[in-house]
Design an enzyme around this catalytic site. Structure first.
Site, PDB file in Angstrom:
ATOM      1  N   HIS A  21       0.733  -1.368  -0.054  1.00  0.00           N
ATOM      2  CA  HIS A  21       0.012  -0.046  -0.100  1.00  0.00           C
ATOM      3  C   HIS A  21       0.754   1.409  -0.147  1.00  0.00           C
ATOM      4  O   HIS A  21       2.199   1.152  -0.073  1.00  0.00           O
ATOM      5  CB  HIS A  21      -0.793   0.114   0.966  1.00  0.00           C
ATOM      6  CG  HIS A  21      -0.320   0.040   2.662  1.00  0.00           C
ATOM      7  ND1 HIS A  21       0.367   1.063   3.033  1.00  0.00           N
ATOM      8  CD2 HIS A  21      -0.678  -0.974   3.550  1.00  0.00           C
ATOM      9  CE1 HIS A  21       0.623   0.780   4.342  1.00  0.00           C
ATOM     10  NE2 HIS A  21       0.236  -0.311   4.484  1.00  0.00           N
ATOM     11  N   HIS A  24       4.188   1.531   2.450  1.00  0.00           N
ATOM     12  CA  HIS A  24       5.192   0.598   1.764  1.00  0.00           C
ATOM     13  C   HIS A  24       5.772   1.572   0.637  1.00  0.00           C
ATOM     14  O   HIS A  24       6.993   1.561   0.581  1.00  0.00           O
ATOM     15  CB  HIS A  24       4.641  -0.769   1.440  1.00  0.00           C
ATOM     16  CG  HIS A  24       3.926  -1.544   2.291  1.00  0.00           C
ATOM     17  ND1 HIS A  24       2.823  -2.069   2.021  1.00  0.00           N
ATOM     18  CD2 HIS A  24       4.430  -1.957   3.708  1.00  0.00           C
ATOM     19  CE1 HIS A  24       2.462  -2.984   3.063  1.00  0.00           C
ATOM     20  NE2 HIS A  24       3.351  -2.655   4.253  1.00  0.00           N
ATOM     21  N   CYS A 129       1.912 -11.899  21.734  1.00  0.00           N
ATOM     22  CA  CYS A 129       0.946 -11.286  20.558  1.00  0.00           C
ATOM     23  C   CYS A 129       1.336 -11.908  19.173  1.00  0.00           C
ATOM     24  O   CYS A 129       2.554 -11.758  18.820  1.00  0.00           O
ATOM     25  CB  CYS A 129       1.117  -9.566  20.954  1.00  0.00           C
ATOM     26  SG  CYS A 129       0.245  -9.002  19.333  1.00  0.00           S
ATOM     27  N   CYS A 132       2.202  -8.982  16.660  1.00  0.00           N
ATOM     28  CA  CYS A 132       3.460  -8.412  16.623  1.00  0.00           C
ATOM     29  C   CYS A 132       4.614  -9.627  16.680  1.00  0.00           C
ATOM     30  O   CYS A 132       5.705  -9.464  16.343  1.00  0.00           O
ATOM     31  CB  CYS A 132       3.740  -7.735  17.918  1.00  0.00           C
ATOM     32  SG  CYS A 132       2.528  -6.279  18.089  1.00  0.00           S
ATOM     33  N   CYS A 146      -1.904  -5.674  24.143  1.00  0.00           N
ATOM     34  CA  CYS A 146      -0.762  -5.101  23.160  1.00  0.00           C
ATOM     35  C   CYS A 146      -1.017  -3.769  22.655  1.00  0.00           C
ATOM     36  O   CYS A 146      -2.223  -3.439  21.838  1.00  0.00           O
ATOM     37  CB  CYS A 146      -0.740  -6.179  22.158  1.00  0.00           C
ATOM     38  SG  CYS A 146       0.318  -5.243  20.614  1.00  0.00           S
ATOM     39  N   HIS A 149      -1.850  -3.585  18.937  1.00  0.00           N
ATOM     40  CA  HIS A 149      -3.076  -4.531  18.212  1.00  0.00           C
ATOM     41  C   HIS A 149      -4.230  -4.263  19.111  1.00  0.00           C
ATOM     42  O   HIS A 149      -5.399  -4.667  18.658  1.00  0.00           O
ATOM     43  CB  HIS A 149      -2.754  -5.806  17.830  1.00  0.00           C
ATOM     44  CG  HIS A 149      -1.817  -6.109  16.655  1.00  0.00           C
ATOM     45  ND1 HIS A 149      -0.332  -6.061  17.038  1.00  0.00           N
ATOM     46  CD2 HIS A 149      -2.091  -5.858  15.476  1.00  0.00           C
ATOM     47  CE1 HIS A 149       0.208  -6.210  15.988  1.00  0.00           C
ATOM     48  NE2 HIS A 149      -0.625  -6.116  14.808  1.00  0.00           N
ATOM     49  N   LYS A 299      -4.406   5.906  11.051  1.00  0.00           N
ATOM     50  CA  LYS A 299      -3.475   5.052  10.416  1.00  0.00           C
ATOM     51  C   LYS A 299      -4.229   4.034   9.343  1.00  0.00           C
ATOM     52  O   LYS A 299      -5.401   3.493   9.614  1.00  0.00           O
ATOM     53  CB  LYS A 299      -2.695   4.161  11.145  1.00  0.00           C
ATOM     54  CG  LYS A 299      -1.522   3.372  10.620  1.00  0.00           C
ATOM     55  CD  LYS A 299      -0.488   2.656  11.329  1.00  0.00           C
ATOM     56  CE  LYS A 299       0.713   2.273  10.547  1.00  0.00           C
ATOM     57  NZ  LYS A 299       0.815   0.629  10.701  1.00  0.00           N
ATOM     58  N   LYS A 302      -6.414  -2.627   7.234  1.00  0.00           N
ATOM     59  CA  LYS A 302      -7.164  -3.529   6.153  1.00  0.00           C
ATOM     60  C   LYS A 302      -8.557  -3.394   6.935  1.00  0.00           C
ATOM     61  O   LYS A 302      -9.481  -3.307   6.109  1.00  0.00           O
ATOM     62  CB  LYS A 302      -6.493  -5.125   6.456  1.00  0.00           C
ATOM     63  CG  LYS A 302      -6.206  -5.316   4.907  1.00  0.00           C
ATOM     64  CD  LYS A 302      -6.278  -6.778   4.518  1.00  0.00           C
ATOM     65  CE  LYS A 302      -5.508  -7.681   5.073  1.00  0.00           C
ATOM     66  NZ  LYS A 302      -4.992  -8.841   4.559  1.00  0.00           N
TER      67      LYS A 302
HETATM   68  N1  MSP Z   1       8.810  -7.130   8.028  1.00  0.00           N
HETATM   69  C1  MSP Z   1       8.726  -6.172   8.905  1.00  0.00           C
HETATM   70  C2  MSP Z   1      10.264  -5.393   8.714  1.00  0.00           C
HETATM   71  C3  MSP Z   1      11.268  -6.120   8.780  1.00  0.00           C
HETATM   72  S1  MSP Z   1      12.829  -5.076   8.476  1.00  0.00           S
HETATM   73  C4  MSP Z   1      14.058  -6.116   8.684  1.00  0.00           C
HETATM   74  C5  MSP Z   1       7.439  -5.402   8.513  1.00  0.00           C
HETATM   75  N2  MSP Z   1       6.997  -5.247   7.577  1.00  0.00           N
HETATM   76  S2  MSP Z   1       5.616  -4.502   7.168  1.00  0.00           S
HETATM   77  O1  MSP Z   1       5.259  -5.074   5.755  1.00  0.00           O
HETATM   78  O2  MSP Z   1       4.668  -4.174   8.198  1.00  0.00           O
HETATM   79  O3  MSP Z   1       6.269  -3.048   6.864  1.00  0.00           O
HETATM   80  C6  MSP Z   1       6.376  -1.968   7.723  1.00  0.00           C
HETATM   81  C7  MSP Z   1       6.928  -0.563   7.057  1.00  0.00           C
HETATM   82  O4  MSP Z   1       5.983  -0.465   5.997  1.00  0.00           O
HETATM   83  C8  MSP Z   1       6.930   0.322   8.088  1.00  0.00           C
HETATM   84  O5  MSP Z   1       8.219   0.538   8.721  1.00  0.00           O
HETATM   85  C9  MSP Z   1       7.124   1.672   6.993  1.00  0.00           C
HETATM   86  O6  MSP Z   1       8.450   1.562   6.528  1.00  0.00           O
HETATM   87  C10 MSP Z   1       5.959   1.025   6.020  1.00  0.00           C
HETATM   88  N3  MSP Z   1       4.811   1.492   6.263  1.00  0.00           N
HETATM   89  C11 MSP Z   1       3.698   0.509   6.715  1.00  0.00           C
HETATM   90  N4  MSP Z   1       2.359   1.434   6.854  1.00  0.00           N
HETATM   91  C12 MSP Z   1       2.942   2.690   6.744  1.00  0.00           C
HETATM   92  C13 MSP Z   1       2.248   3.992   6.715  1.00  0.00           C
HETATM   93  N5  MSP Z   1       0.692   3.902   7.083  1.00  0.00           N
HETATM   94  N6  MSP Z   1       2.823   4.995   6.383  1.00  0.00           N
HETATM   95  C14 MSP Z   1       4.140   5.144   6.244  1.00  0.00           C
HETATM   96  N7  MSP Z   1       4.979   3.645   6.117  1.00  0.00           N
HETATM   97  C15 MSP Z   1       4.352   2.734   6.475  1.00  0.00           C
HETATM   98  O7  MSP Z   1       7.397  -4.438   9.749  1.00  0.00           O
END
Ligand code: MSP
Length: 627
Positions: A21, A24, A129, A132, A146, A149, A299, A302
């Site tokens: 999304h 990411h 959790c 997490c 948590c 969540h 934030k 889903k």
């Molecule tokens: N797999 C772990 C990260 C491991 S790194 C060794 C993880 N993955 S995640 O798919 O949940 O991605 C998290 C990252 O996505 C966040 O740290 C951020 O970089 C990005 N984002 C996810 N949602 C976001 C927003 N709503 N806004 C901005 N960035 C965010 O955690």
């Protein structure tokens, strides 16, 4: 920024239980902009992104889909790769934690730490959790739930393996305090130091296979897999050859930036540094945690069905505007609100108006008056020198802002420079000048075009597609398309044709329906005719001291001189108004604004953040009645 010419930047590796999304996409675009910027500067650059494929969430998602986890991952990874391709992400490698080389090195690291007594076995009970995928201490829980969540965790008792993280607490506090650039921004550094005021426990790094099969097996106990974060964090070094090719690893490590979102600060700023310390490798230079993209102040998630999908936006508006908006609108470190309306406003005011119109104006004037041949610059008047001086100094300012990760300020600086070229054009009016003095008009157009080329070059890492199209049309010496050096644009050679780069976005509004819905009041013609409107000529204009928005105008109404105060200082420089015909309301009661009397009102048209003064089609002189 690194002193060496090597630049290594990473994004988090994303879980494959979800499609990508805008959150990411944001981290990935940010890393891409920095990687492109460093490459263009001549630094040898390595940009790493990828996916995190192990763990409970992925196992559960695969179960729900009725397929085995690897098949699920193979399917999901395509969404990420395709999205990054569409967003023109230039990562040098895409790591998957199921890559063979990664799994092997994770096992080697585990074995080494176990052999050195840094990992030990212990019977443990704790609050776990699932969301997490980690244990929480009672202190960390909020009302027994948590904090991420807002669900009660499960109490689980089992034998597990632990990493002696607690041993590194004092060292870590000291390291963070003595390396101010290590955790950024400062607010996150303080948050981590706050967390470290509590006693740091050891980290449970195993999961019994009875509970979780989808992970890397512990080399010293086949009944267990390793905890997903222990596996995932190591991607930053396995991808660059750690324990495989020493030379490659030493070339890139330590990383310049780990970019992360604020949700994964503890894992990156506490677990990862202690792991690196135990392994015996130096710390990355900076771990930078940005804020969240929110939708309607919440934030994206889903369950709230408020997820913004990057590909939908790209399909509607194109890649470059989406990249521009995300970089432009987030102050790094803080949260930002996403809405399509904000996006359209930003696009129309900065890309379509400030930037796009300037491009069309310059190109059209050079085509019409100079047969598309870039004119020569001959006379350096005061106004030209101002633009040239700025064009020579502001790129360095922009570079410094980017080096300090103030990307939104960097873009703002570029836009301010572009606006100054627009104002310069208004002031010098090459469209009139060309009739009296073609050489001087040529100088104005060269100055504007070269300023624009330099500003556009600075935007190249952010909008690679559109800016490349623009730069290709500008003839330059030695083909140095995106050099920031003044004078690179080559006189005497032809500008190529350019498409409209940023057409205005017009949102369809059902006007009739709106009027009906609002039940707007209708007025009679008699009522309207009470308002006396006339044309008037601006004789003088100046800013009202100590205000940002107000201009004081002296106008000729055909019969008398009047003074009007208007809130247009952000849109017009006083000098461009002199001699212009405007439309005013003459029969308003005079009022004092900031101590200055205003005897009437100027008419303007406004849309979004844009404003323009109204004038007449033909000039009938001041004092003509409007009806
Ligand atoms: N797999 C772990 C990260 C491991 S790194 C060794 C993880 N993955 S995640 O798919 O949940 O991605 C998290 C990252 O996505 C966040 O740290 C951020 O970089 C990005 N984002 C996810 N949602 C976001 C927003 N709503 N806004 C901005 N960035 C965010 O955690």
């Amino acid at each position: 920024m690194a002193e060496s010419n090597y630049f290594y930047i990473t994004t988090p590796i994303y879980y494959v239980n979800d499609k990508p999304h805008i959150g990411h996409a944001y981290t990935t675009i940010l890393a891409d902009v920095l990687a492109r910027f460093h490459r263009e500067k001549g630094d040898e650059t390595f940009f790493l992104t990828g996916v995190d494929e192990h763990g409970q969430k992925v196992q559960q998602a695969a179960e729900r889909a009725g397929i085995d986890p690897q098949t699920h991952c193979n399917k999901m990874v395509v969404y990420f790769k395709k999205a990054w391709e569409k967003l023109e992400i230039t990562n040098d490698f895409f790591i998957r934690t199921t890559d063979d080389f990664h799994e092997k090195v994770v096992q080697q690291v585990l074995q080494d730490l176990y052999d050195k007594g840094k990992i030990y076995e212990h019977e443990y009970g704790g609050y776990y959790c699932v969301g997490c995928e980690r244990f929480y201490t009672t202190k960390e829980l909020v009302d027994g739930k948590c904090p991420q969540h807002l669900k009660e965790p499960e109490y689980i008792k089992e034998k597990n393996y632990f990493f002696r993280m607690s041993k590194y607490q004092d060292w870590l506090i000291e390291y963070i305090k003595t390396h101010p650039e290590f955790i950024q921004p400062k607010s996150r550094k303080n948050e981590v130091l706050g967390f470290l005021k509590n006693k740091l426990g050891d980290l449970c790094i195993s999961r019994p296979k009875l509970r979780l099969k989808w992970g890397i097996e512990l080399p010293f106990d086949s009944n267990y897999v390793t905890y997903v974060w222990f596996d995932a964090l190591l991607n930053y070094i396995t991808a660059i050859g750690y324990k495989q090719e020493e030379e490659r690893f030493n070339k890139w490590w330590p990383a310049n930036y780990h970019l992360i979102g604020k949700d994964i600060v503890t894992t990156h700023c506490v677990y990862w540094p202690t792991m690196m310390r135990a392994i015996g490798i130096p710390m990355p230079k900076t771990i930078f945690a940005h804020g969240w993209w929110m939708v309607d102040e919440t934030k994206m998630s889903k369950s709230l069905k408020n997820i913004v999908k990057p590909l939908d936006l790209i399909d509607s508006y194109g890649v470059d505007p989406v990249r521009y908006f995300l970089i432009r609108d987030m102050t790094l470190g803080q949260d930002s609100n996403f809405s399509e309306d904000i996006f359209i406003k930003r696009y129309n005011s900065e890309l379509a108006n400030d930037f796009g119109n300037l491009v069309s104006r310059i190109v059209t004037l050079i085509r019409k008056n100079f047969n598309s041949v870039v004119p020569k610059i001959l006379i350096n008047g005061k106004e030209e020198l101002k633009i040239i001086d700025n064009a020579k100094t502001f790129p360095e300012k922009v570079h410094n802002l980017i080096d300090n990760l103030h990307l939104n300020d960097a873009v703002e600086t570029i836009i301010i420079f572009i606006r100054s070229i627009n104002k310069y054009m208004e002031l010098r009016q090459p469209w009139h000048l060309v009739k009296q003095n073609k050489q001087e008009a040529g100088t104005v157009l060269y100055t504007a075009a070269e300023g624009l080329r330099i500003a556009a070059s600075l935007l190249h890492p952010i909008m690679p597609g559109k800016i490349s199209t623009l730069l290709k049309a500008f003839p330059t010496a030695d083909n140095r398309k995106n050099s920031f050096e003044w004078g690179t644009l080559k006189s005497g050679e032809k500008l190529s044709e350019l498409p409209i780069l940023f057409p205005r976005i017009i949102k369809k509004i059902e006007v009739v329906k709106e009027v009906q819905n609002k039940g707007e009041e209708l007025i009679s013609i008699d009522y309207f005719s009470k308002v006396k409107l006339i044309t008037a000529k601006v004789l003088a204009a100046e800013r009202v001291p100590k205000t940002d928005k107000l201009l004081k105008l002296s106008i000729d109404t055909g019969e008398e001189k009047r003074q009007i105060v208007a809130g247009i200082a952000q849109y017009y420089n006083p000098e461009v108004l002199i001699g212009k015909m405007v439309i005013i309301v003459t029969n308003l009661q005079p009022v004092k604004i900031h101590g200055v009397e205003s005897q009437g009102m100027l008419l303007t048209a406004e849309k979004g953040e844009n404003l323009t003064l109204l004038t007449t089609f033909d000039d009938l002189g001041p004092g003509s009645y409007i009806s």
